[in-house]
Write an enzyme that holds these catalytic residues in place. Structure first.
Site, PDB file in Angstrom:
ATOM      1  N   CYS A  22       0.818  -1.211   0.000  1.00 47.65           N
ATOM      2  CA  CYS A  22       0.000   0.000   0.000  1.00 47.65           C
ATOM      3  C   CYS A  22       0.856   1.267   0.000  1.00 47.65           C
ATOM      4  CB  CYS A  22      -0.951   0.000   1.195  1.00 47.65           C
ATOM      5  SG  CYS A  22      -2.273  -1.207   1.020  1.00 47.65           S
ATOM      6  N   ASP A  35     -14.380   2.856   3.261  1.00 46.46           N
ATOM      7  CA  ASP A  35     -13.566   1.774   2.725  1.00 46.46           C
ATOM      8  C   ASP A  35     -14.146   1.192   1.441  1.00 46.46           C
ATOM      9  OD1 ASP A  35     -11.432   1.482   4.769  1.00 46.46           O
ATOM     10  OD2 ASP A  35     -13.154   1.238   6.079  1.00 46.46           O
ATOM     11  N   ASP A  40     -11.424  -4.348   3.044  1.00 46.02           N
ATOM     12  CA  ASP A  40     -12.322  -3.188   3.010  1.00 46.02           C
ATOM     13  C   ASP A  40     -13.790  -3.614   3.165  1.00 46.02           C
ATOM     14  OD1 ASP A  40     -10.644  -0.943   2.876  1.00 46.02           O
ATOM     15  OD2 ASP A  40     -10.296  -1.242   0.740  1.00 46.02           O
ATOM     16  N   HIS A  66      -8.521  -9.357 -15.177  1.00 42.66           N
ATOM     17  CA  HIS A  66      -7.984  -8.666 -16.339  1.00 42.66           C
ATOM     18  C   HIS A  66      -6.481  -8.556 -16.160  1.00 42.66           C
ATOM     19  CE1 HIS A  66      -8.294  -6.080 -19.856  1.00 42.66           C
ATOM     20  NE2 HIS A  66      -7.349  -5.336 -19.310  1.00 42.66           N
TER      21      HIS A  66
HETATM   22 CO    CO Z   1      -9.827   0.539   3.907  1.00 45.33          CO
HETATM   23 CO    CO Z   2      -8.706   0.177  -0.151  1.00 45.51          CO
END
Ligand code: CO
Ligand code: CO
Length: 344
Positions: A15, A48, A88, A137
């Site tokens: 991230c 989220d 999320d 994809h």
């Molecule tokens: Co999040």
């Molecule tokens: Co996210």
């Protein structure tokens, strides 16, 4: 082809490769979308997932997360990418029902067996989450990236929004902090075995069990701690809440050796972007080691759930988490007042 280190193919990993939040604001603020009566959350909030109502009681929730390798082992990278993408959905109290993969892969420089192993790792986590892979994809790209778009269902009455924290709530976190620093140490070739092991195990763990427990309790707000760091995501909880979050710095769980990496200056670039963007919300931290602020803005990959719960339900929460083996730790509290974060 000889074995390669996946993380050597990337400039940033996990991230930490996100565009900074300030930059993203410039691209997204003021965009106008027409009104959709069933739209409950979209890109303009810091939730989220996006949420669209599909009938009187249920809504569809959607999210996407993909990133460059955060570890060298392709199976584990796939597994972490899936755990992170599913997270999320769990952070909002939803149930994932389908996943679509997003693949960027350097076909000329990396053997296709790596993509096979990445996909196997991802599927391993999706199987654990009872979430079918329905498609994907792929793109030929010099830098590998992998992840999923995940769709889920949620009961409209029990959606866990970020910023519904309430006066007197207590705050809990379900995974330790420091994956960004450990990743920087890995890329620098100096990571300790115990730090890498703890970080990899934590990132590969689904937030599913934690989320299922939260769904049985009167949780007021929840998010997952990812690229913006603990303090960045905590800011999303205070903004619009009418409350202050007060963290007890010494109780925040840390991965092994992260303080050492911090003192060696192995700080991911994302930390500075996160801090720059949200610095003004961090008040009263004089009693805390200033290095701690950097640590708490460390960009996390597949981090834990950060949530608030009324005091009266805490002992039940702690009992359920203990039984399920989820290391949920109480790290602070909510106080009505200025929308800021304090550290004691
Ligand atoms: Co999040
Ligand atoms: Co996210």
């Amino acid at each position: 082809m000889k074995p390669v280190r996946l993380t050597e193919y990337t400039r940033f990993s996990g991230c930490g490769a996100k565009l900074g939040p300030g930059l993203l604001d410039k691209a997204l603020c003021g965009l106008s979308q027409k009104d959709y009566p069933n739209l409950l959350a979209d890109y303009s909030t810091s939730e989220d997932c996006g949420i669209v109502k599909i009938n009187d009681t249920q809504a569809l929730i959607q999210t996407i997360d993909f990133f460059p390798p955060i570890v060298d082992d392709p199976f584990l990278f796939g597994r972490i990418a899936a755990a992170n993408a599913l997270s999320d959905i769990y952070a909002m109290g939803g149930t994932p029902i389908a996943a679509v993969s997003v693949v960027c892969f350097p076909k000329d420089t990396l053997d296709i067996s790596y993509l096979r192993a990445i996909t196997e790792g991802g599927l391993d986590a999706l199987n654990e989450a009872d979430t079918p892979l329905v498609g994907g994809h792929s793109i030929d790209d010099p830098e590998p990236k992998f992840g999923y778009s995940v769709t889920g269902l949620i009961d409209i009455d029990t959606i866990l929004f970020n910023n519904r924290i309430h006066d007197q709530d207590l705050l809990y976190l379900t995974k330790p902090i420091g994956t960004g620093l450990i990743n920087t140490a890995l890329r620098g070739g100096i990571v300790s075995e115990r730090a890498l092991e703890a970080s990899t195990t934590s990132m590969s763990t689904l937030n599913r069990k934690a989320s299922m427990i939260l769904n049985t309790l009167p949780i007021t707000a929840c998010t997952d701690v990812t690229g913006f760091g603990l303090l960045g995501h905590a800011c999303e909880m205070v903004i619009g809440s009418g409350c202050t979050i007060q963290f007890e710095a010494s109780s925040i769980p840390l991965l092994p050796d992260v303080k050492e990496y911090l003192s060696m200056g192995l700080i991911p670039e994302g930390t500075y972007r996160n801090k720059e963007y949200r610095r003004s919300y961090i008040k009263e931290y004089a009693s805390v080691d200033p290095d701690m602020i950097d640590l708490l803005f460390d960009p996390q990959t597949s981090g834990g759930l950060l949530f608030s719960i009324p005091k009266s339900s805490c002992s039940e929460l702690e009992r359920l988490m203990r039984v399920a083996g989820v290391p949920a730790v109480r790290i602070g509290e909510v106080i009505a007042g200025e929308e800021v974060i304090t550290l004691v």
